[in-house]
Structure formats: structure tokens, C-alpha cells
Write a protein that holds these residues in place. Structure first.
Motif, PDB file in Angstrom:
ATOM      1  N   LEU A   1     -35.239 -29.249 -44.822  1.00  7.41           N
ATOM      2  CA  LEU A   1     -36.659 -29.392 -45.143  1.00  7.41           C
ATOM      3  C   LEU A   1     -37.520 -28.941 -43.971  1.00  7.41           C
ATOM      4  O   LEU A   1     -38.527 -28.235 -44.156  1.00  7.41           O
ATOM      5  N   ARG A   2     -37.139 -29.342 -42.773  1.00  3.95           N
ATOM      6  CA  ARG A   2     -37.908 -28.965 -41.580  1.00  3.95           C
ATOM      7  C   ARG A   2     -37.941 -27.442 -41.419  1.00  3.95           C
ATOM      8  O   ARG A   2     -39.005 -26.863 -41.154  1.00  3.95           O
ATOM      9  N   THR A   3     -36.783 -26.799 -41.601  1.00  4.24           N
ATOM     10  CA  THR A   3     -36.714 -25.346 -41.485  1.00  4.24           C
ATOM     11  C   THR A   3     -37.591 -24.672 -42.534  1.00  4.24           C
ATOM     12  O   THR A   3     -38.331 -23.721 -42.245  1.00  4.24           O
ATOM     13  N   HIS A   4     -37.545 -25.189 -43.769  1.00  4.80           N
ATOM     14  CA  HIS A   4     -38.362 -24.628 -44.849  1.00  4.80           C
ATOM     15  C   HIS A   4     -39.851 -24.762 -44.546  1.00  4.80           C
ATOM     16  O   HIS A   4     -40.626 -23.802 -44.719  1.00  4.80           O
ATOM     17  N   LEU A   5     -40.263 -25.934 -44.085  1.00  9.80           N
ATOM     18  CA  LEU A   5     -41.679 -26.150 -43.790  1.00  9.80           C
ATOM     19  C   LEU A   5     -42.145 -25.282 -42.629  1.00  9.80           C
ATOM     20  O   LEU A   5     -43.276 -24.782 -42.628  1.00  9.80           O
ATOM     21  N   ASN A   6     -41.279 -25.087 -41.644  1.00 10.84           N
ATOM     22  CA  ASN A   6     -41.654 -24.222 -40.518  1.00 10.84           C
ATOM     23  C   ASN A   6     -41.785 -22.768 -40.948  1.00 10.84           C
ATOM     24  O   ASN A   6     -42.679 -22.045 -40.488  1.00 10.84           O
ATOM     25  N   GLU A   7     -40.903 -22.329 -41.833  1.00 14.60           N
ATOM     26  CA  GLU A   7     -40.995 -20.952 -42.317  1.00 14.60           C
ATOM     27  C   GLU A   7     -42.254 -20.736 -43.145  1.00 14.60           C
ATOM     28  O   GLU A   7     -42.882 -19.675 -43.082  1.00 14.60           O
ATOM     29  N   LYS A   8     -42.628 -21.763 -43.911  1.00 10.78           N
ATOM     30  CA  LYS A   8     -43.772 -21.626 -44.807  1.00 10.78           C
ATOM     31  C   LYS A   8     -45.103 -21.893 -44.124  1.00 10.78           C
ATOM     32  O   LYS A   8     -46.108 -21.210 -44.388  1.00 10.78           O
ATOM     33  N   HIS A   9     -45.139 -22.884 -43.258  1.00  5.55           N
ATOM     34  CA  HIS A   9     -46.418 -23.305 -42.687  1.00  5.55           C
ATOM     35  C   HIS A   9     -46.468 -23.248 -41.156  1.00  5.55           C
ATOM     36  O   HIS A   9     -47.510 -23.584 -40.573  1.00  5.55           O
ATOM     37  N   GLY A  10     -45.366 -22.864 -40.512  1.00  8.68           N
ATOM     38  CA  GLY A  10     -45.333 -22.906 -39.052  1.00  8.68           C
ATOM     39  C   GLY A  10     -46.406 -22.074 -38.391  1.00  8.68           C
ATOM     40  O   GLY A  10     -46.983 -22.475 -37.372  1.00  8.68           O
TER      41      GLY A  10
ATOM     42  N   LEU B   1     -34.083 -40.609 -44.083  1.00  8.28           N
ATOM     43  CA  LEU B   1     -33.811 -39.294 -43.511  1.00  8.28           C
ATOM     44  C   LEU B   1     -32.777 -38.528 -44.331  1.00  8.28           C
ATOM     45  O   LEU B   1     -32.828 -37.294 -44.412  1.00  8.28           O
ATOM     46  N   GLU B   2     -31.826 -39.251 -44.921  1.00  7.54           N
ATOM     47  CA  GLU B   2     -30.812 -38.562 -45.717  1.00  7.54           C
ATOM     48  C   GLU B   2     -31.346 -38.126 -47.083  1.00  7.54           C
ATOM     49  O   GLU B   2     -30.803 -37.207 -47.697  1.00  7.54           O
ATOM     50  N   GLN B   3     -32.400 -38.789 -47.543  1.00  2.28           N
ATOM     51  CA  GLN B   3     -33.110 -38.390 -48.768  1.00  2.28           C
ATOM     52  C   GLN B   3     -34.578 -38.179 -48.393  1.00  2.28           C
ATOM     53  O   GLN B   3     -35.432 -39.014 -48.680  1.00  2.28           O
ATOM     54  N   PRO B   4     -34.897 -37.082 -47.722  1.00  2.00           N
ATOM     55  CA  PRO B   4     -36.219 -36.924 -47.109  1.00  2.00           C
ATOM     56  C   PRO B   4     -37.391 -36.949 -48.067  1.00  2.00           C
ATOM     57  O   PRO B   4     -38.515 -37.193 -47.636  1.00  2.00           O
ATOM     58  N   ALA B   5     -37.162 -36.706 -49.352  1.00  2.00           N
ATOM     59  CA  ALA B   5     -38.275 -36.796 -50.304  1.00  2.00           C
ATOM     60  C   ALA B   5     -38.852 -38.202 -50.334  1.00  2.00           C
ATOM     61  O   ALA B   5     -40.061 -38.396 -50.559  1.00  2.00           O
TER      62      ALA B   5
ATOM     63  N   LEU C   1     -38.795 -35.017 -34.442  1.00  2.00           N
ATOM     64  CA  LEU C   1     -39.470 -36.263 -34.052  1.00  2.00           C
ATOM     65  C   LEU C   1     -40.510 -36.743 -35.061  1.00  2.00           C
ATOM     66  O   LEU C   1     -40.553 -37.944 -35.363  1.00  2.00           O
ATOM     67  N   PRO C   2     -41.412 -35.892 -35.588  1.00  2.00           N
ATOM     68  CA  PRO C   2     -42.376 -36.417 -36.561  1.00  2.00           C
ATOM     69  C   PRO C   2     -41.714 -36.966 -37.828  1.00  2.00           C
ATOM     70  O   PRO C   2     -42.244 -37.897 -38.443  1.00  2.00           O
ATOM     71  N   PHE C   3     -40.557 -36.436 -38.217  1.00  4.32           N
ATOM     72  CA  PHE C   3     -39.832 -36.995 -39.357  1.00  4.32           C
ATOM     73  C   PHE C   3     -39.303 -38.389 -39.015  1.00  4.32           C
ATOM     74  O   PHE C   3     -39.331 -39.303 -39.845  1.00  4.32           O
TER      75      PHE C   3
END
Length: 424
Positions: free
Chosen positions: A235-244, A415-419, A253-255
Motif C-alpha cells: 500500500l505504501r509503495t502504491h501511494l508513493n507512486e500515485k501521490h508521492g 498493519l496486516e490488514q491496512p484497509a 512511520l505514519p502507518f
């Protein structure tokens, strides 16, 4: 000509005495108005003492490491005119810090004006040969940076406190073209008999006092849990690619902060302070997360206030801002106080297990270990997953073992189910 005596100012918050950490001037120096004369250490932060006048330093009122009362003479400056001390009532000359003390400044403290700049020091001798088993002083971030650059830290001259290697030293080392150099064989195997005594003063003394106080007063116990962070990393990688590019990059850390905030809804006893003298536990609705940060002068804990009201990107930006302020020595007292629970992480150097020390008067600290890829069995199949341990400590006077385990298990589930981090 007259004499202007500057006394140790009242820093506020009922502080009666402070520790003189470092002088930025010496006897005979000319100073101007607003020039920083010295740094002093309170219970919470380093404070600059500026000059209110132009003039010449004629006496220093103490030595680095000395605890001075508010109102005591800090420094005497010769000024044009009458000054603020009458000739007949002029105090006896205050003691001047000896030459040895000035040397201590350049070794122990972080930024004396008289010390050479990192690049200047490197130019005088950019490469220093240490014994193969000698571990140079450096923060985890500096060690990681050196590893990424392919630099052997033992070859880099440190210009920080006690010879600590700083980021600037790595840059200066590269500038001198020494990144691929090796120490002479004779120097590497030479016997050494030198010794160095490092006074424990300033920030290091405060850290030592707080750590000792915490371990003596609180009934520490630690709990370690393994977490599969594959999904949250995806999820972190996806969000960084989309909104980074527009919102900034996200670290883990923010998660973690978000997971702590959500878990604390069911475990409010973790977000608390314990006054052991008054025997009172104060549970707080606001979640002020202290983020342990390594700086060149020691460990600091800047505070992300009202984490419960922040988005991932808001938390990430605030964590980055505070960490930068702490590492540069610019964090204010307010930014370094008031936390209700602490998060500590050594990042890629986080190891497998740790036993964090509580940040009193808090009752819980969550420690993050490094992420590693390991084979795991899921539904009878061996798969490669990204795994990470949380090594957390609690005050057993306030927190029961079962509650601590359930709290960390709640963070694990989130964290294991980040949604679920975003389901109210």
C-alpha cells in the motif's frame, strides 16, 4: 569604558538552574548584539544565550558542564560607556574557563564557534586510521549513509562531539577524493596506547539522567510480536507512486502512528502518564506521539501533536519536519515535550529485537525493528513475506501484561490488514 555583566537568564517554567553546555566565545573576543555567546541545557532542551550588547569579552562565569543558578554571572563584557556595573560595585572577576576547557568544547560539544569547520578539519587531515576493531562514533543515519556511499567510517575524521562522525564529514571526505582510499598497512596494525576522557555534560548528561531515572522508577517489561508488513508495504509503495510527487513520500512511520491511534481507542490505558509521587494516572484523549530521533548530540524525542487528527501525509510531513529540527538543534522546548506515548525506530539498522526504555512519565513505548524477507507458511504454502518485529516496553505498575499483549496484537491486526486503518 564600562562593564556589562550578563547574568544567567530566567528560562521560565520554574527552572532554577541550568547546565552550561558550550561557550561560543572566549576571553578577548569582540562580540556584537544578538551574537550567541553560549548554549545552556535545561531539563527539556538546549537554549541559546545571545549578547544584548557590543563589546569585548573580559571574563567567563563558568565552564562547560557546570550547573549554574538563574541570576548568577554568566559573562562580563567591556562596552563603550558606563555599562551596567558601577565601578565601585563591580564584582570580583569571575573565573575564566582554562585552556583545557576550551579543548573540551571542541571534543565534546556540537558546534563551538572556535572549532574548525568539518571541511577545514578534513583538509588538515581528511583520513584518520583507526584500529580495525575500533568503532567510530556516529549516529545510525550516518552509518547508513556511509554504507550507501561505500565509505569505511574508521577512515573518516569526525568533527562532532567526542570525535563523532557527522554527515558533513562524509561529504568532506568525498570532496577530498578519499572515498576509495585505504589506510596504510603500518598504521592499521600499529599498537595504540592512547586514552581519551570524555566529560558527560550537556545533552549526554541529560540523556543519562533520564534513562537512569526511567529504569530505576518504572517496572519495565517488554513484549515482542512478529508482524507481516507485506500488505502495508505494498500500500505504501502504491501511494508513493500515485501521490508521492504531489503529497510527499510516505515511510512506514505514519502507518505505525495511525495504527497506534486506532488501537488506543480500545486501550486508552496505554496513552497515559503516571505521576508516581502523587499516585495518579492521567489518561489523555489527545494522542501526542513522541518520535525518538537520533541527533549528532544525542537522542531527542520531538512530539507529533494530535496524531489522532492527522492524515498519513500530515503525519509524515510533521515527523520529517520535527526530525530535521531535532537533528539540526533547532527543535523548541515545546516541540520536545508533552508526549503521551513514544515510537522509536532505528530504521534499517533496527535489528531483530530491542528493549526500549520508557520515556517517563509515559507508560508505553513502541519499538520498531527492521523489515526482512523470510519464508512463511500461509495456508500450507511456503511464500516469501516481509516480516518485522515490534519490540515494545510498558510500565508494569500501570499496564498489565495481558493488556500490553492485546494492544500490540491490535496494532498487528491493523498493519496486516491496512484497509482497517481507515475504517471508523
Amino acid at each position: 569604558m564600562g562593564t556589562h555583566v550578563i547574568k544567567m537568564p530566567d528560562i521560565g517554567e520554574g527552572i532554577a538552574e541550568v547546565e552550561l553546555s558550550v561557550w561560543h566565545v572566549k576571553v578577548g573576543d569582540m562580540v556584537v548584539e544578538d551574537q550567541v555567546l553560549a548554549d545552556v541545557m535545561t531539563d527539556k532542551a538546549m537554549v541559546d544565550i545571545p549578547s544584548p550588547v557590543h563589546g569585548k569579552v573580559i571574563a567567563l562565569g563558568g565552564q562547560p558542564g557546570e550547573v549554574m543558578a538563574v541570576g548568577s554571572v554568566l559573562i562580563s563584557i567591556e562596552v563603550e560607556g558606563a555599562g551596567n556595573v558601577k565601578e565601585s560595585a563591580q564584582p570580583a572577576p569571575v573565573k575564566e574557563a582554562p585552556v583545557a576547557a576550551a579543548k573540551v568544547e571542541t571534543v565534546v560539544e556540537s558546534k563551538p564557534v572556535a572549532a574548525p569547520s568539518p571541511k577545514a578539519a578534513v583538509c588538515q587531515g581528511p583520513m584518520v586510521a583507526r584500529a580495525a576493531d575500533e568503532r567510530p562514533l556516529a549516529s545510525p543515519a550516518v552509518r547508513k549513509h556511509a554504507l550507501d556511499l561505500g565509505i569505511q567510517l574508521r577512515l573518516v575524521r569526525g568533527t562532532g562531539p567526542a570525535g563523532r562522525v557527522l554527515h558533513e564529514d562524509l561529504e568532506a571526505y568525498l570532496t577530498q577524493g578519499q572515498s576509495n582510499a585505504s589506510a596504510p598497512v603500518a598504521a592499521a596494525y600499529a599498537q595504540r596506547t592512547d586514552e581519551q576522557q570524555i566529560p558527560v555534560i550537556g545533552m549526554r548528561r541529560k540523556i543519562a539522567q533520564r534513562m537512569q531515572d526511567a529504569t530505576q522508577r518504572a517496572a519495565h517489561f517488554s513484549y515482542v510480536e512478529e508482524i507481516d508488513v507485506t500488505a502495508v508495504e505494498e500500500l505504501r509503495t502504491h501511494l508513493n507512486e500515485k501521490h508521492g510527487a504531489t503529497r510527499g513520500k510516505l515511510t512506514l512511520l505514519p502507518f505505525l502512528v495511525r495504527a497506534m491511534v486506532v488501537a488506543l481507542r480500545d486501550f486508552p490505558q496505554m496513552n497515559a502518564r503516571y505521576d508516581d509521587e502523587a499516585q495518579v494516572i492521567t489518561r489523555l484523549g489527545a494522542v501526542h506521539v513522541g518520535v525518538a530521533t537520533q541527533s549528532d548530540v544525542g537522542l531527542m524525542v520531538p512530539v507529533v501533536r494530535h496524531a489522532e487528527a492527522r492524515s498519513l501525509w500530515d503525519s509524515a510531513a510533521e515527523i520529517a519536519r520535527l526530525a530535521n529540527a531535532a537533528r539540526n538543534g533547532k527543535a523548541s522546548r515545546d516541540e520536545l515535550s508533552g508526549s503521551t506515548i513514544t515510537l522509536t525506530s532505528l530504521g534499517a539498522l533496527g535489528g531483530i529485537v530491542s528493549t526500549p526504555v520508557l520515556n517517563l512519565p509515559e507508560v508505553a513505548i513502541v519499538g520498531v525493528n527492521k523489515i526482512v524477507e523470510r519464508p512463511m507458511v500461509i495456508k500450507g504454502q511456503i511464500v516469501i513475506r516481509k516480516m518485522m518485529n515490534l519490540s515494545s516496553s510498558f510500565d508494569h505498575r500501570v499496564v498489565d501484561g495481558m493488556d500490553a499483549a492485546l494492544f500490540i496484537q491490535a496494532i498487528r491486526g491493523l498493519l496486516e490488514q491496512p484497509a482497517t486503518l481507515f475504517v471508523d
